[in-house]
Design a protein around this motif. Structure first.
Motif, PDB file in Angstrom:
ATOM      1  N   SER B  58       0.827  -1.189   0.000  1.00  0.00           N
ATOM      2  CA  SER B  58       0.000   0.000   0.000  1.00  0.00           C
ATOM      3  C   SER B  58       0.876   1.261   0.000  1.00  0.00           C
ATOM      4  O   SER B  58       0.634   2.219  -0.731  1.00  0.00           O
ATOM      5  N   PHE B  59       1.921   1.257   0.810  1.00  0.00           N
ATOM      6  CA  PHE B  59       2.861   2.378   0.812  1.00  0.00           C
ATOM      7  C   PHE B  59       3.600   2.499  -0.516  1.00  0.00           C
ATOM      8  O   PHE B  59       3.779   3.596  -1.051  1.00  0.00           O
ATOM      9  N   GLU B  60       4.034   1.357  -1.024  1.00  0.00           N
ATOM     10  CA  GLU B  60       4.827   1.390  -2.254  1.00  0.00           C
ATOM     11  C   GLU B  60       3.970   1.837  -3.426  1.00  0.00           C
ATOM     12  O   GLU B  60       4.419   2.592  -4.298  1.00  0.00           O
ATOM     13  N   SER B  61       2.717   1.374  -3.441  1.00  0.00           N
ATOM     14  CA  SER B  61       1.795   1.819  -4.473  1.00  0.00           C
ATOM     15  C   SER B  61       1.599   3.329  -4.378  1.00  0.00           C
ATOM     16  O   SER B  61       1.639   4.044  -5.388  1.00  0.00           O
ATOM     17  N   ALA B  62       1.420   3.826  -3.153  1.00  0.00           N
ATOM     18  CA  ALA B  62       1.228   5.267  -2.957  1.00  0.00           C
ATOM     19  C   ALA B  62       2.430   6.050  -3.485  1.00  0.00           C
ATOM     20  O   ALA B  62       2.279   7.061  -4.175  1.00  0.00           O
ATOM     21  N   MET B  63       3.627   5.565  -3.186  1.00  0.00           N
ATOM     22  CA  MET B  63       4.829   6.288  -3.627  1.00  0.00           C
ATOM     23  C   MET B  63       4.946   6.266  -5.146  1.00  0.00           C
ATOM     24  O   MET B  63       5.281   7.269  -5.769  1.00  0.00           O
ATOM     25  N   LEU B  64       4.653   5.119  -5.753  1.00  0.00           N
ATOM     26  CA  LEU B  64       4.700   5.033  -7.212  1.00  0.00           C
ATOM     27  C   LEU B  64       3.636   5.928  -7.840  1.00  0.00           C
ATOM     28  O   LEU B  64       3.878   6.585  -8.856  1.00  0.00           O
ATOM     29  N   ARG B  65       2.452   5.972  -7.252  1.00  0.00           N
ATOM     30  CA  ARG B  65       1.382   6.824  -7.782  1.00  0.00           C
ATOM     31  C   ARG B  65       1.821   8.290  -7.763  1.00  0.00           C
ATOM     32  O   ARG B  65       1.381   9.091  -8.588  1.00  0.00           O
ATOM     33  N   LEU B  66       2.669   8.633  -6.799  1.00  0.00           N
ATOM     34  CA  LEU B  66       3.171  10.007  -6.710  1.00  0.00           C
ATOM     35  C   LEU B  66       4.366  10.233  -7.641  1.00  0.00           C
ATOM     36  O   LEU B  66       4.943  11.317  -7.661  1.00  0.00           O
ATOM     37  N   GLN B 316     -12.219   0.348   2.417  1.00  0.00           N
ATOM     38  CA  GLN B 316     -11.336   0.835   3.477  1.00  0.00           C
ATOM     39  C   GLN B 316      -9.877   0.494   3.141  1.00  0.00           C
ATOM     40  O   GLN B 316      -8.989   1.350   3.229  1.00  0.00           O
ATOM     41  N   ALA B 317      -9.631  -0.751   2.731  1.00  0.00           N
ATOM     42  CA  ALA B 317      -8.274  -1.157   2.365  1.00  0.00           C
ATOM     43  C   ALA B 317      -7.782  -0.342   1.174  1.00  0.00           C
ATOM     44  O   ALA B 317      -6.642   0.133   1.149  1.00  0.00           O
ATOM     45  N   ALA B 318      -8.648  -0.149   0.189  1.00  0.00           N
ATOM     46  CA  ALA B 318      -8.253   0.597  -1.006  1.00  0.00           C
ATOM     47  C   ALA B 318      -7.885   2.027  -0.671  1.00  0.00           C
ATOM     48  O   ALA B 318      -7.009   2.623  -1.288  1.00  0.00           O
ATOM     49  N   ARG B 319      -8.567   2.598   0.328  1.00  0.00           N
ATOM     50  CA  ARG B 319      -8.289   3.987   0.696  1.00  0.00           C
ATOM     51  C   ARG B 319      -6.948   4.149   1.385  1.00  0.00           C
ATOM     52  O   ARG B 319      -6.498   5.266   1.628  1.00  0.00           O
ATOM     53  N   GLY B 320      -6.308   3.034   1.705  1.00  0.00           N
ATOM     54  CA  GLY B 320      -4.950   3.121   2.234  1.00  0.00           C
ATOM     55  C   GLY B 320      -4.001   3.802   1.265  1.00  0.00           C
ATOM     56  O   GLY B 320      -3.029   4.436   1.686  1.00  0.00           O
ATOM     57  N   VAL B 321      -4.279   3.688  -0.032  1.00  0.00           N
ATOM     58  CA  VAL B 321      -3.382   4.299  -1.008  1.00  0.00           C
ATOM     59  C   VAL B 321      -3.483   5.825  -1.015  1.00  0.00           C
ATOM     60  O   VAL B 321      -2.491   6.506  -0.777  1.00  0.00           O
ATOM     61  N   PRO B 322      -4.678   6.408  -1.244  1.00  0.00           N
ATOM     62  CA  PRO B 322      -4.710   7.882  -1.269  1.00  0.00           C
ATOM     63  C   PRO B 322      -4.304   8.521   0.060  1.00  0.00           C
ATOM     64  O   PRO B 322      -3.627   9.562   0.054  1.00  0.00           O
ATOM     65  N   ILE B 323      -4.665   7.916   1.178  1.00  0.00           N
ATOM     66  CA  ILE B 323      -4.291   8.554   2.441  1.00  0.00           C
ATOM     67  C   ILE B 323      -2.771   8.484   2.626  1.00  0.00           C
ATOM     68  O   ILE B 323      -2.136   9.431   3.104  1.00  0.00           O
ATOM     69  N   ARG B 324      -2.166   7.390   2.180  1.00  0.00           N
ATOM     70  CA  ARG B 324      -0.704   7.299   2.293  1.00  0.00           C
ATOM     71  C   ARG B 324      -0.022   8.217   1.284  1.00  0.00           C
ATOM     72  O   ARG B 324       1.064   8.722   1.534  1.00  0.00           O
ATOM     73  N   MET B 325      -0.668   8.422   0.150  1.00  0.00           N
ATOM     74  CA  MET B 325      -0.126   9.416  -0.790  1.00  0.00           C
ATOM     75  C   MET B 325      -0.059  10.774  -0.108  1.00  0.00           C
ATOM     76  O   MET B 325       0.937  11.500  -0.207  1.00  0.00           O
ATOM     77  N   ALA B 326      -1.136  11.113   0.604  1.00  0.00           N
ATOM     78  CA  ALA B 326      -1.182  12.410   1.276  1.00  0.00           C
ATOM     79  C   ALA B 326      -0.102  12.505   2.363  1.00  0.00           C
ATOM     80  O   ALA B 326       0.582  13.529   2.492  1.00  0.00           O
ATOM     81  N   ILE B 327       0.073  11.422   3.098  1.00  0.00           N
ATOM     82  CA  ILE B 327       1.071  11.417   4.173  1.00  0.00           C
ATOM     83  C   ILE B 327       2.479  11.559   3.594  1.00  0.00           C
ATOM     84  O   ILE B 327       3.289  12.371   4.056  1.00  0.00           O
ATOM     85  N   LEU B 328       2.778  10.745   2.580  1.00  0.00           N
ATOM     86  CA  LEU B 328       4.096  10.811   1.958  1.00  0.00           C
ATOM     87  C   LEU B 328       4.351  12.204   1.401  1.00  0.00           C
ATOM     88  O   LEU B 328       5.418  12.795   1.617  1.00  0.00           O
ATOM     89  N   ALA B 329       3.371  12.722   0.671  1.00  0.00           N
ATOM     90  CA  ALA B 329       3.555  14.029   0.037  1.00  0.00           C
ATOM     91  C   ALA B 329       3.731  15.125   1.084  1.00  0.00           C
ATOM     92  O   ALA B 329       4.535  16.043   0.899  1.00  0.00           O
ATOM     93  N   MET B 330       3.017  15.022   2.200  1.00  0.00           N
ATOM     94  CA  MET B 330       3.171  16.026   3.251  1.00  0.00           C
ATOM     95  C   MET B 330       4.566  15.964   3.860  1.00  0.00           C
ATOM     96  O   MET B 330       5.262  16.972   3.954  1.00  0.00           O
ATOM     97  N   LEU B 331       4.999  14.774   4.249  1.00  0.00           N
ATOM     98  CA  LEU B 331       6.295  14.656   4.919  1.00  0.00           C
ATOM     99  C   LEU B 331       7.454  14.962   3.967  1.00  0.00           C
ATOM    100  O   LEU B 331       8.520  15.399   4.390  1.00  0.00           O
ATOM    101  N   LEU B 332       7.230  14.732   2.676  1.00  0.00           N
ATOM    102  CA  LEU B 332       8.266  15.043   1.691  1.00  0.00           C
ATOM    103  C   LEU B 332       8.190  16.497   1.241  1.00  0.00           C
ATOM    104  O   LEU B 332       8.936  16.933   0.367  1.00  0.00           O
ATOM    105  N   GLY B 333       7.256  17.239   1.835  1.00  0.00           N
ATOM    106  CA  GLY B 333       7.178  18.664   1.532  1.00  0.00           C
ATOM    107  C   GLY B 333       6.583  18.968   0.179  1.00  0.00           C
ATOM    108  O   GLY B 333       6.778  20.061  -0.358  1.00  0.00           O
ATOM    109  N   ARG B 334       5.828  18.032  -0.389  1.00  0.00           N
ATOM    110  CA  ARG B 334       5.276  18.274  -1.710  1.00  0.00           C
ATOM    111  C   ARG B 334       3.849  18.800  -1.674  1.00  0.00           C
ATOM    112  O   ARG B 334       3.309  19.215  -2.695  1.00  0.00           O
ATOM    113  N   ILE B 335       3.202  18.708  -0.520  1.00  0.00           N
ATOM    114  CA  ILE B 335       1.927  19.406  -0.378  1.00  0.00           C
ATOM    115  C   ILE B 335       2.009  20.184   0.919  1.00  0.00           C
ATOM    116  O   ILE B 335       2.728  19.799   1.850  1.00  0.00           O
ATOM    117  N   ASP B 336       1.324  21.269   0.967  1.00  0.00           N
ATOM    118  CA  ASP B 336       1.415  22.131   2.133  1.00  0.00           C
ATOM    119  C   ASP B 336       0.112  22.021   2.907  1.00  0.00           C
ATOM    120  O   ASP B 336      -0.957  22.314   2.391  1.00  0.00           O
TER     121      ASP B 336
END
Lengths: 446, 446, 446
Positions: B58-66, B316-336
């Motif tokens: 789920s994390f890896e998919s999120a990172m690739l989607r980004l 619920q499981a599927a939503r793990g991807v967009p929420i992790r996209m948001a988390i990754l993007a926030m911590l990586l400074g790509r969304i404010d």
């Protein structure tokens, strides 16, 4: 259904589509680096319940060449499964993480089950000893590239023809394309009867004794058997086919297999297993015979033969990438292979009673909660069917009809008239009786 | 510190930030393929000391989607750790290979330790039975999407409420957002006392007997307990909260959990474990109750309920991807996500003596060389603290002060006046005496 | 050959090329994110027969930083190998799936074998205890970055100098660059004789007793040995080198190693193993000594020393990424390092008789079918050679010449005149006699 299109069996593809895949693969192979935008932004998930590094890497390389991304679960058998999760649930979850699933699973029919639950296309990367369609496509593609066609080719199959999943899928596909098969099995490892039967019944291939003496050592101590398709357009290629044993005087390809010792029964032996080398390949009939092997090999092909231009097994492996690029791109909708799609017999629920599939390795036995027995009719008269997952022929001792109590023989005209969705299949009368059917038959209006 | 921002605990995020993550996740989910440039050129490292294929993919998919890249160490427990390397060293090294670390580790508090040594943001993907904040965020996000809000929702928690890490994190978070909780535990697997205590003390949630009879079978043979937050803005929603048992006549969500049998003590049993099916869900109070589950499930939800629109566990499981996209993007400074960040009590070194953390699974016990005991004050009077790694409440029998020899009771006013950085924590007087403190107290000016 | 260029041994690179790699690595390290188009569309395959997460992630991170893709087989030892496939076959297949192979294998010389069969460049990521050239390059690069040069540096090597592959490769490379080595081994774990011999013979480094007392504890209870290169350009740096023991009054770097206990013989012990801490590093001679370690460390460096600016082992690990970026980009032809390439002595087939390589861990013994014995001449008079795979010196008792029956001593002038490709190498006369050579010598015209 309207759902995504899957590749579970080679039979899911029409001959025209296969031809289209070959042409796209050929185009991809001209420059593997030039398609890096075809699947940009898409994700393939490798879901492997068994280790198969080569198959996995080949798919992942294909996806990367197309510009896509890959997530990998190389040891699923040790993870979620250990927590007691069903395959159906796992597939449903992971299909939400990717745009396409590549599934390897030890249970026969697992890919069909997965396709039923996945939101995205499923590619069968091997389900037990059932099917491995992309390996088959790779083999056919290689032959097509080397010989320019498949129809009418004379292909020798040598070694362990009994336990090799690869061989079985390959022979069906060759028969479908109208190639001729010469079987040169290791003693005791002949093509199983059910394969020969299916070749005959579904593809019209007629086994004949072959005079394979000119094949040299290859045929030594083996029962060579020649199989010629009997469909009209093929008969025209083999006018002598009906006149007894054919003399094999020109071989287009030899397909070698390793002994699948891990599946051997106690009476099986790999002693004196065929060993192909330059000497053996010196006969005139083999002068243009390319040598194929699904790999890994052990000792059945001498390493020194690797230098011979007829040894194409490494090329064959390499071609796994462009053909898988074509498959991925097709299922992901990135290339258009216009075709009249294949129309297969529908799947029907196998109501009531015990699961009629005799294959205990079938996913309908191992995933009972989410793989309800299904069947596909392969003959209406007499009534015969195969398991909707693993394609193994069902044992149908007696049949019933939803809403009635009568039982019928599968060879009866009554059985013929029952709509497949209403059919109740039983191994024997006892099973039916136990469920309250049968007993004194009421007259039917049939 | 000025170092990178981490996500170790859900408490690291303010409610505003969580809301911001939801909004970004929602935007990402509209088209998962359209954000492929957000993190182009960045690398996420999956560092998993335990297998958890679903979380990892789920994390890896999120990172690739980004648009980012991923490197994976799915079996760290078998690699460096086998060479005797400390977690701190491993984290320091791998953090030089990536732009963000996703860490799964069996020791509680491992992610906090890692955050202290990493050059790049660390995301806690599960540290023992401590926290798994992205799972919690995924659960909250799902509820928010389904119901449009979290505040004031009536959420039933059913099954194993004792050993499920997911449940504990989830109830704290629900309480923080002002939702109401109805606990319907399996007998013997009730919410642990320390969780109830924390709910009461930190979130002002007041346990009450609930009349859950209208929940039907769900509550059968269970001690249903109703927990209502008592903070003013929530009380205004539940004016009858103070008048004894509330009648539960409308449920917004049911959160099911599997029995965590792998953590069961000998007296625990999963016999007669709750089994949710369409029948059980037929009550009027449950007509709009969505059913959630962190998955994998075993038998606690019947597969046939998957067809019910209220079954949202796969969504619920599927939503793990967009929420992790948001988390990754926030911590990586790509969304404010502009927000007043959460200010948590600081960590202080737990000087001298034995490590006061009573949790032997805590990383402060398993990585002694590089995880010096730390604590966080949760109450000044009486003095109470929790472990800075695993959040378990410390056993503070007596305290001292750096530079003095006197000992004080944690409930004394003297103890209250000591600066946390000067506090010496001891389990008991004996421990302090052994270190040369205590004895005849000198008068203090307090 | 005209085939792709490989990195099997550090000796495959000229000093100029190594310098070029350093400069490119330095450029890459300025902004790791700015090279994301260098290798766009290319694929690296990690083929690891042994787990080595750090090495693998470092390569994969480097490839992703360059914009390439990665496919990973992290546990090859459990997969194809289990089906009995030879390394040569596996390499041939996987090299068709990628543009470059990164290989880790337990057999010494495995990377040389792989290079002979791969269609694409092979990078040796560790072959048994033979070589790990990218680790060596990382070490040299780190020293070069820290000190601005390699020539003339005084480098102390401490700990287990016997079993550490890293140390051996590193000392050869340091000697080649003209650095000076001070060995401070753990008792019983001294630099092996064959390493000292090669240092002397190939790099002109002359071992001398060193007065290492000013190194403080580091030298305690150790037989410090000072090794000064005697090549002219190095001697000019050390004019007192020929006048007995040199006093070591300035150390540029200390390279620590962990005890390789997993390779210990029964008489080896790690008791009283060196433990480097701030105290030990307080001597004046060590004021500017950077401390390096290939990691993982155990107790040989105190964690508190991590705060000391001279501790650069984590920086050293981090520099594995830019140096590997430079290596990948060079071998993939994406950066041009103009240089007179190194010309090494050719490989010759070791005809007839038993494999003369005495190293049973060598791939010529473990992959007999596809790794025919090869040798490289390192001295013509007396005739000496090393295994073409694992570089171990061969046992040459007596030699013959193709097409003749006579046998010659390897120290004879006759032996000197035989073309290497015609040389027949034997361990002893008996072996030669068994093959029908030898007996009464016929006079030669030599």
């Amino acid at each position: 259904m309207g759902g995504p299109r899957h590749l579970v069996s080679i039979d899911d593809l029409s001959l025209t589509e296969i031809q289209g895949l070959f042409e796209h693969a050929s185009r991809f192979s001209e420059n593997l680096h030039s398609s890096a935008d075809s699947c940009r932004g898409l994700i393939s998930a490798s879901v492997f319940y068994e280790a198969s590094t080569r198959t996995r890497l080949s798919f992942e390389s294909a996806m990367l060449r197309l510009g896509g991304g890959v997530v990998t679960a190389a040891d699923m058998g040790l993870s979620s499964a250990a927590k007691g999760e069903s395959l159906a649930d796992t597939v449903r979850i992971i299909s939400a993480y990717a745009d396409i699933l590549v599934l390897r699973h030890p249970s026969e029919g697992a890919a069909r089950l997965a396709a039923g639950y996945s939101e995205v296309p499923v590619i069968n990367a091997g389900d037990g000893s059932h099917e491995h369609p992309t390996q088959t496509l790779c083999d056919l593609y290689t032959l097509w590239i080397e010989k320019g066609r498949l129809e009418g080719l004379d292909v020798v199959l040598s070694g362990d023809l009994r336990y090799s999943r690869t061989i079985h899928s390959f022979v069906y596909a060759l028969a479908r394309f109208g190639a001729n098969l010469v079987c040169v099995p290791h003693a005791g490892l002949e093509l199983p009867d059910y394969v020969v039967k299916r070749l005959r019944e579904e593809y019209g291939a007629e086994p004949q004794a072959a005079d394979a003496s000119r094949l040299g050592d290859l045929a030594r101590a083996s029962d060579a058997m020649y199989i010629t398709p009997t469909k009209p357009h093929q008969l025209s290629l083999y006018t002598q086919a009906s006149r007894g044993a054919r003399r094999v005087d020109h071989v287009d390809a030899i397909y070698m297999t390793r002994p699948q010792t891990e599946r051997f029964a106690s009476e099986d032996s790999a002693n004196d297993y065929v060993h192909l080398d330059t000497m053996m390949m010196s006969g005139e009939a083999l002068a243009e015979a390319v040598v194929m092997h699904p790999l890994p090999r052990r000792d059945e092909i001498a390493p020194e033969f690797d230098q011979d231009p007829r040894s194409i097994y490494f090329k064959q492996a390499a071609r796994g990438v462009p053909i898988r690029m074509a498959i991925l791109a097709m299922l992901l909708g990135r290339i258009d292979i216009s075709s009249s799609s294949v129309t297969r017999e529908s799947l029907h629920p196998a109501w009531w009673g015990t699961n009629p599939c005799p294959n205990l390795g079938c996913v309908s036995h191992t995933e009972v909660r989410q793989a309800p027995p299904m069947f596909r009719v392969i003959s209406r008269f007499p009534l015969r069917g195969v398991c909707g997952y693993c394609s193994r022929e069902l044992i149908i001792g007696i049949v019933g009809c939803r809403g009635r109590v009568e039982l019928y023989s599968p060879t009866s005209t009554e059985a013929r008239r029952i709509e497949p969705d209403d059919l109740l299949l039983f191994r024997d009368e006892e099973e039916a009786l136990a469920l309250g059917l049968g007993g004194e038959p009421t007259p039917t209006d049939g």
